[in-house]
Scaffold this active site. Structure first.
Site, PDB file in Angstrom:
ATOM      1  N   ASP A 144       0.735  -1.210  -0.149  1.00 17.97           N
ATOM      2  CA  ASP A 144       0.188  -0.370   0.020  1.00 17.97           C
ATOM      3  C   ASP A 144       0.528   1.162   0.208  1.00 17.97           C
ATOM      4  OD1 ASP A 144      -2.733   0.979   0.670  1.00 17.97           O
ATOM      5  OD2 ASP A 144      -1.755   2.303   1.605  1.00 17.97           O
TER       6      ASP A 144
ATOM      7  N   TYR B  27       2.813   9.863  -0.134  1.00 19.86           N
ATOM      8  CA  TYR B  27       4.208   9.241   1.008  1.00 19.86           C
ATOM      9  C   TYR B  27       5.498   9.500  -0.161  1.00 19.86           C
ATOM     10  CZ  TYR B  27      -0.225   6.277   2.802  1.00 19.86           C
ATOM     11  OH  TYR B  27      -1.069   6.315   2.855  1.00 19.86           O
TER      12      TYR B  27
ATOM     13  N   LYS C 117      -2.607   5.558  -4.536  1.00 20.52           N
ATOM     14  CA  LYS C 117      -3.920   6.877  -4.091  1.00 20.52           C
ATOM     15  C   LYS C 117      -3.808   7.966  -4.990  1.00 20.52           C
ATOM     16  CE  LYS C 117      -3.894   4.514   0.268  1.00 20.52           C
ATOM     17  NZ  LYS C 117      -1.911   4.383   1.257  1.00 20.52           N
TER      18      LYS C 117
ATOM     19  N   HIS D 201      -8.129   9.117  -2.197  1.00 20.99           N
ATOM     20  CA  HIS D 201      -7.028   9.135  -0.576  1.00 20.99           C
ATOM     21  C   HIS D 201      -7.778   9.894   0.102  1.00 20.99           C
ATOM     22  CE1 HIS D 201      -2.398   9.027   0.908  1.00 20.99           C
ATOM     23  NE2 HIS D 201      -3.777   8.594   1.886  1.00 20.99           N
TER      24      HIS D 201
HETATM   25  N1  LIG Z   1      -5.425   5.833   3.510  1.00 18.58           N
HETATM   26  C1  LIG Z   1      -5.327   6.829   4.383  1.00 18.58           C
HETATM   27  O1  LIG Z   1      -5.568   8.157   4.967  1.00 18.58           O
HETATM   28  C2  LIG Z   1      -4.428   6.092   5.796  1.00 18.58           C
HETATM   29  C3  LIG Z   1      -3.575   5.548   5.218  1.00 18.58           C
HETATM   30  N2  LIG Z   1      -2.587   4.686   5.948  1.00 18.58           N
HETATM   31  C4  LIG Z   1      -1.652   2.958   5.375  1.00 18.58           C
HETATM   32  O2  LIG Z   1      -1.941   2.015   6.246  1.00 18.58           O
HETATM   33  C5  LIG Z   1      -0.764   1.568   6.751  1.00 18.58           C
HETATM   34  C6  LIG Z   1      -0.691   1.507   7.519  1.00 18.58           C
HETATM   35  O3  LIG Z   1      -1.049   2.413   9.178  1.00 18.58           O
HETATM   36  P1  LIG Z   1       0.392   3.504   9.827  1.00 18.58           P
HETATM   37  O4  LIG Z   1       0.143   3.882  10.022  1.00 18.58           O
HETATM   38  O5  LIG Z   1       1.557   2.480   9.045  1.00 18.58           O
HETATM   39  O6  LIG Z   1      -0.152   2.597  10.760  1.00 18.58           O
HETATM   40  P2  LIG Z   1      -0.179   1.260  12.275  1.00 18.58           P
HETATM   41  O7  LIG Z   1      -1.118   0.734  12.754  1.00 18.58           O
HETATM   42  O8  LIG Z   1       0.696  -0.034  10.655  1.00 18.58           O
HETATM   43  O9  LIG Z   1       0.969   0.731  12.934  1.00 18.58           O
HETATM   44  C7  LIG Z   1       3.050   1.245  12.457  1.00 18.58           C
HETATM   45  C8  LIG Z   1       3.873   2.156  13.694  1.00 18.58           C
HETATM   46  O10 LIG Z   1       3.235   0.235  14.496  1.00 18.58           O
HETATM   47  C9  LIG Z   1       4.920   0.409  14.462  1.00 18.58           C
HETATM   48  N3  LIG Z   1       4.697  -1.265  14.644  1.00 18.58           N
HETATM   49  C10 LIG Z   1       4.731  -1.478  13.590  1.00 18.58           C
HETATM   50  N4  LIG Z   1       5.045  -2.997  13.931  1.00 18.58           N
HETATM   51  C11 LIG Z   1       4.277  -3.571  15.090  1.00 18.58           C
HETATM   52  C12 LIG Z   1       4.511  -4.323  16.072  1.00 18.58           C
HETATM   53  N5  LIG Z   1       4.401  -6.090  15.387  1.00 18.58           N
HETATM   54  N6  LIG Z   1       4.224  -4.574  17.732  1.00 18.58           N
HETATM   55  C13 LIG Z   1       3.981  -2.752  17.940  1.00 18.58           C
HETATM   56  N7  LIG Z   1       4.331  -1.873  16.761  1.00 18.58           N
HETATM   57  C14 LIG Z   1       4.608  -2.336  15.392  1.00 18.58           C
HETATM   58  C15 LIG Z   1       5.530   0.376  13.666  1.00 18.58           C
HETATM   59  O11 LIG Z   1       7.334   1.448  14.348  1.00 18.58           O
HETATM   60  P3  LIG Z   1       8.086   0.416  13.411  1.00 18.58           P
HETATM   61  O12 LIG Z   1       8.380   0.187  11.976  1.00 18.58           O
HETATM   62  O13 LIG Z   1       8.993   1.462  14.065  1.00 18.58           O
HETATM   63  O14 LIG Z   1       8.558  -1.223  13.668  1.00 18.58           O
HETATM   64  C16 LIG Z   1       5.160   2.251  13.340  1.00 18.58           C
HETATM   65  O15 LIG Z   1       5.567   3.256  13.779  1.00 18.58           O
HETATM   66  C17 LIG Z   1      -0.022   2.874   6.419  1.00 18.58           C
HETATM   67  O16 LIG Z   1       1.255   2.569   6.396  1.00 18.58           O
HETATM   68  C18 LIG Z   1      -0.493   3.410   5.115  1.00 18.58           C
HETATM   69  O17 LIG Z   1      -0.151   2.561   3.981  1.00 18.58           O
HETATM   70  C19 LIG Z   1      -2.096   4.799   6.836  1.00 18.58           C
HETATM   71  C20 LIG Z   1      -2.381   6.205   7.006  1.00 18.58           C
HETATM   72  C21 LIG Z   1      -3.703   6.609   6.711  1.00 18.58           C
HETATM   73  O1  LIG Z   2      -1.321   8.800   5.558  1.00 21.56           O
HETATM   74  C1  LIG Z   2      -2.227   8.856   4.853  1.00 21.56           C
HETATM   75  O2  LIG Z   2      -2.742   8.604   3.899  1.00 21.56           O
HETATM   76  C2  LIG Z   2      -2.882  10.060   5.296  1.00 21.56           C
HETATM   77  O3  LIG Z   2      -3.296  10.278   4.242  1.00 21.56           O
HETATM   78  C3  LIG Z   2      -2.578  10.829   5.868  1.00 21.56           C
HETATM   79  O4  LIG Z   2      -2.693  12.445   6.034  1.00 21.56           O
HETATM   80  C4  LIG Z   2      -3.852  10.638   7.479  1.00 21.56           C
HETATM   81  O5  LIG Z   2      -4.671  11.079   7.195  1.00 21.56           O
HETATM   82  C5  LIG Z   2      -2.600  11.799   8.443  1.00 21.56           C
HETATM   83  O6  LIG Z   2      -1.818  11.618   8.379  1.00 21.56           O
HETATM   84  C6  LIG Z   2      -4.268  11.564   9.188  1.00 21.56           C
HETATM   85  O7  LIG Z   2      -4.121  12.763  10.285  1.00 21.56           O
END
Ligand SMILES: NC(=O)C1=CN([C@@H]2O[C@H](COP(=O)(O)OP(=O)(O)OC[C@H]3O[C@@H](n4cnc5c(N)ncnc54)[C@H](OP(=O)(O)O)[C@@H]3O)[C@@H](O)[C@H]2O)C=CC1
Ligand SMILES: O=C(O)C(=O)[C@@H](O)[C@H](O)C(=O)CO
Length: 287
Positions: A46, A51, A76, A109
């Site tokens: 993803d 990003y 996205k 997005h």
């Molecule tokens: N459409 C949208 O608006 C959004 C989409 N996304 C998507 O969703 C994906 C996942 O969400 P994301 O925001 O990254 O958050 P996550 O819930 O995947 O959490 C990621 C965080 O958790 C830590 N982590 C990962 N695995 C573990 C574990 N097993 N135990 C403890 N801590 C852990 C990571 O640290 P470390 O890397 O140090 O291991 C990182 O800090 C994003 O990467 C993106 O692709 C995210 C936000 C918004």
């Molecule tokens: O991480 C993503 O994909 C986002 O769109 C971020 O902007 C996310 O929605 C966010 O950071 C909201 O505070």
């Protein structure tokens, strides 16, 4: 290990677990993390133009040696590129940065501005074979009602914030009516320590010999939700994927369901959110 898939309302099958890349910089770190994720068995990545790491994602896919057809890639469309013409150009640019002939899933997005124009461009790109599935993200019930009834094609997914503390019940009822799958962003609450240390989660982790992340991801999977946890640490990259070899009982599922606080970090309905997001992520800053 083959990961399970989930069938979308357009007939495509998406791997139920993928690898998230938000906040992984484009300094070689995204390349390395995606390469490791693919090597340990992930077949779903993803990313997003916002990003700023699509090129490294694409390079890692290319260098993995895994056939393109075996990997599901989501990207996205960002806010500056809404409207039919801008979106059409942005889709081509994403394909170029990724170095791919097609994207498996492409999402609106953030749902503000000329969403209908962007959606028409995505429908046309799907028709042209540049995208296999189209969907939305961050649509609350209110935003869904504003836009989706006018869409010709129903979204295949709505990618929204979801974790055991934020279970999105109102939205899930609407999505279920239309057979639209929920994809969880921040499935681990972005590393939320109170969630990861919640006694319900840690006691189940101890029972199954798993870690807290694996219990949370398994809960989400058993709820029929698509997940793509992010990590830059190989041990976590591996353990997050390895969360399908045990099964929570109905009573345990109920225990985790009861943790819901309806509490998210991001409110897509909040006034001014579009401008905040536009300021935070300027995808044309270097044009
Ligand atoms: N459409 C949208 O608006 C959004 C989409 N996304 C998507 O969703 C994906 C996942 O969400 P994301 O925001 O990254 O958050 P996550 O819930 O995947 O959490 C990621 C965080 O958790 C830590 N982590 C990962 N695995 C573990 C574990 N097993 N135990 C403890 N801590 C852990 C990571 O640290 P470390 O890397 O140090 O291991 C990182 O800090 C994003 O990467 C993106 O692709 C995210 C936000 C918004
Ligand atoms: O991480 C993503 O994909 C986002 O769109 C971020 O902007 C996310 O929605 C966010 O950071 C909201 O505070």
């Amino acid at each position: 290990m083959q990961t399970p898939t989930i069938k979308l309302n357009d007939g495509n099958e998406i791997p139920a677990i993928g690898f998230g890349t938000f906040q992984i910089p484009s300094d070689g770190s995204t390349y390395q993390a995606v390469k490791q994720a693919l090597a340990v068995g992930y077949r779903h990545i993803d990313t997003a133009v916002a990003y700023f790491n699509e090129a490294e994602v694409g390079q890692a896919i290319k260098d993995s040696g895994i056939p393109r057809a075996d990997i599901w890639v989501t990207s996205k469309l960002w806010l500056q590129d809404f409207g039919f013409e801008a979106a059409t150009k942005a889709i081509d640019l994403s394909l170029q940065k990724l170095g791919l002939d097609y994207i498996d899933l492409y999402l609106i997005h953030q749902p503000y501005g000329d969403v209908p124009g962007a959606w028409r461009a995505m429908e046309a790109a799907k028709q042209a074979g540049k995208i296999r599935s189209i969907g939305v993200s961050n649509m609350t019930p209110k935003i869904w009602a504003q836009f989706v009834p006018e869409f010709k094609t129903l979204p295949a997914v709505d990618q929204v914030e979801f974790n055991p503390y934020f279970q999105q019940h109102a939205l899930r009822a609407i999505l279920a009516e239309h057979e639209v799958k929920l994809e969880a962003w921040a499935p681990l609450g972005q590393g939320n320590q109170s969630l990861l240390n919640d006694p319900v989660i840690t006691s189940l982790a101890a029972k199954y010999g798993k870690n807290a992340g694996q219990v949370i991801l398994r809960f989400e999977n058993q709820e029929g939700i698509i997940v793509f946890p992010k990590s830059v640490h190989l041990e976590r990259i591996k353990s997050n994927l390895n969360s399908f070899d045990f099964e929570l009982t109905p009573a345990e599922m109920a225990q985790i369901r009861a943790l819901d606080k309806n509490q998210g970090r991001h409110d897509p309905d909040a006034p001014g959110v579009k401008d905040l997001l536009l300021n935070a992520f300027d995808v044309h800053a270097n044009d």
